[in-house]
Design an enzyme around this catalytic site. Structure first.
Site, mmCIF file in Angstrom:
data_model
loop_
_atom_site.group_PDB
_atom_site.id
_atom_site.type_symbol
_atom_site.label_atom_id
_atom_site.label_comp_id
_atom_site.label_asym_id
_atom_site.label_seq_id
_atom_site.Cartn_x
_atom_site.Cartn_y
_atom_site.Cartn_z
ATOM 1 N N SER A 17 3.273 -2.248 10.357
ATOM 2 C CA SER A 17 4.730 -2.321 10.548
ATOM 3 C C SER A 17 5.328 -3.683 10.191
ATOM 4 O O SER A 17 6.260 -4.144 10.846
ATOM 5 C CB SER A 17 5.114 -1.908 11.974
ATOM 6 N N GLY B 62 2.706 -1.020 4.283
ATOM 7 C CA GLY B 62 2.870 0.372 3.887
ATOM 8 C C GLY B 62 4.339 0.708 3.702
ATOM 9 O O GLY B 62 4.927 0.493 2.642
ATOM 10 N N GLU C 243 -5.512 -4.948 10.693
ATOM 11 C CA GLU C 243 -4.470 -3.949 10.904
ATOM 12 C C GLU C 243 -4.721 -3.180 12.205
ATOM 13 O O GLU C 243 -5.475 -2.196 12.213
ATOM 14 C CB GLU C 243 -4.468 -2.946 9.740
ATOM 15 N N HIS D 275 -9.651 1.111 5.252
ATOM 16 C CA HIS D 275 -8.375 1.389 5.915
ATOM 17 C C HIS D 275 -8.613 2.397 7.044
ATOM 18 O O HIS D 275 -9.402 3.326 6.890
ATOM 19 C CB HIS D 275 -7.366 1.943 4.912
ATOM 20 N N ASN E 50 0.869 -1.179 0.000
ATOM 21 C CA ASN E 50 0.000 0.000 0.000
ATOM 22 C C ASN E 50 0.905 1.228 0.000
ATOM 23 O O ASN E 50 1.476 1.584 1.027
ATOM 24 C CB ASN E 50 -0.887 -0.053 1.261
ATOM 25 N N TRP E 51 1.020 1.861 -1.163
ATOM 26 C CA TRP E 51 1.958 2.991 -1.280
ATOM 27 C C TRP E 51 1.466 4.240 -0.565
ATOM 28 O O TRP E 51 2.219 5.180 -0.372
ATOM 29 C CB TRP E 51 2.196 3.331 -2.756
ATOM 30 N N LYS E 52 0.178 4.274 -0.237
ATOM 31 C CA LYS E 52 -0.426 5.478 0.367
ATOM 32 C C LYS E 52 -0.117 6.697 -0.521
ATOM 33 O O LYS E 52 -0.021 6.545 -1.733
ATOM 34 C CB LYS E 52 0.043 5.655 1.819
ATOM 35 N N GLU F 250 -6.931 4.800 8.046
ATOM 36 C CA GLU F 250 -6.678 6.203 7.684
ATOM 37 C C GLU F 250 -7.910 6.811 7.020
ATOM 38 O O GLU F 250 -8.240 7.973 7.240
ATOM 39 C CB GLU F 250 -5.441 6.282 6.772
ATOM 40 N N GLY G 251 2.436 2.135 10.813
ATOM 41 C CA GLY G 251 3.399 3.224 10.667
ATOM 42 C C GLY G 251 4.159 3.568 11.934
ATOM 43 O O GLY G 251 4.808 4.603 12.011
HETATM 44 P P1 PGA Z 1 2.746 0.182 7.640
HETATM 45 O O1 PGA Z 1 1.287 0.434 7.013
HETATM 46 O O2 PGA Z 1 3.273 -1.083 7.051
HETATM 47 O O3 PGA Z 1 3.557 1.387 7.207
HETATM 48 O O4 PGA Z 1 2.582 0.096 9.104
HETATM 49 C C1 PGA Z 1 0.388 -0.634 6.860
HETATM 50 C C2 PGA Z 1 -0.913 -0.133 6.310
HETATM 51 O O5 PGA Z 1 -1.368 0.949 6.697
HETATM 52 O O6 PGA Z 1 -1.537 -0.818 5.465
#
Ligand code: PGA
Length: 256
Positions: free
Chosen positions: A218, A239, A172, A100, A10-12, A102, A178
């Site tokens: 993470s 991510g 998640e 997600h 997931n590049w965000k 976010e 993150g």
């Molecule tokens: P992260 O993000 O690997 O940077 O913790 C995971 C995600 O939000 O899908």
């Protein structure tokens, strides 16, 4: 039947054209020598602006599939700033990440809206990657399992058994996203087992046994092998560690 693992990046909101090209080129180079029969399903989710380029670079490479980071469930019309499923399918997008944390937290997306998206995605023949996860506060209060059961039950509302089995879930924990602090693999395994029980209750044991449930939060090359060794964990939604070709390829290898 064994569940085929998925490693999804997931590049965000990262990567301009040049960075997207460099990353996809690096991934393609890294997976070239890998035995396709042993590989996990590899998925990358670029931003909309990098989708064309990613599509163009991978169009002759069956080892990688595209995902979108979002979609609007309506077919077309006056939805400024939104992208439809037909547009994504035009780029050979196979998966769409929904729910997600976010998007739930920063863009106020409700369980009902996530369910609408899931239904539309499945209706269009694409696969939703349905995210769920608890906050640190919920975990400390001991309400993690109940919260996840509620998110999953609402996300799967009106989804048929045939569509449920094709769907993908990503567990998640929000406090692990993150932060560099991954959920303990044994605990992630337990929690995913609980999510599987919810699916068994909503559908049946066969669907629960077949549906793929990923862990996200993470995930790193140093954690993936232990995570993949857990029987309930069917792969990762990644991510930060998906933004460098070397580490993403390490994650793919860690799932083989
Ligand atoms: P992260 O993000 O690997 O940077 O913790 C995971 C995600 O939000 O899908």
């Amino acid at each position: 039947m064994a569940r085929r693992p998925i490693i999804a990046g997931n590049w965000k909101m990262n990567n301009n054209k040049a960075a997207a090209r460099e990353l996809v080129d690096g991934i393609l180079k890294g997976i070239l020598p890998l035995d396709a029969a042993k590989m996990p399903e590899v998925v990358i989710a670029p931003t909309y602006t990098a989708l064309w380029q990613a599509y163009d670079l991978i169009k002759n490479e069956p080892k990688v599939a595209l995902a979108a980071q979002n979609v609007n469930p309506n077919p077309s019309g006056a939805y400024t700033g939104e992208v439809s499923l037909e547009m994504l399918a035009d780029f050979n997008v196979k998966f769409v990440i929904i729910g997600h944390s976010e998007r739930r937290q920063m863009f106020n997306e409700s369980d009902e809206f996530i369910n609408q998206k899931a239904l539309a995605i499945l209706n269009a023949g694409l696969t939703p990657i349905i995210c769920c996860g608890e906050t640190l506060e919920q975990r400390e209060q001991g309400v993690t399992d109940a919260h996840l059961a509620s998110q999953i039950t609402k996300a799967f509302n009106n989804i048929s058994e045939a569509d449920a089995v094709k769907s993908v879930i990503a567990y998640e924990p929000i406090w692990a996203i993150g932060t560099g602090k991954s959920c303990d693999a044994v605990e992630a395994n337990r929690t995913i087992g609980e999510i599987r029980k919810v699916i068994a209750k909503l559908y049946n044991q066969d669907v629960a046994d077949k549906i793929r449930i990923l862990y996200g939060g993470s995930v790193k090359p140093s954690t993936i092998v232990e995570q993949m060794a857990q029987p309930e964990i069917d792969g990762g939604l990644i991510g930060g560690a998906s933004l460098k070709a070397d580490s993403f390829v390490e994650l793919i290898k860690g799932a083989m």
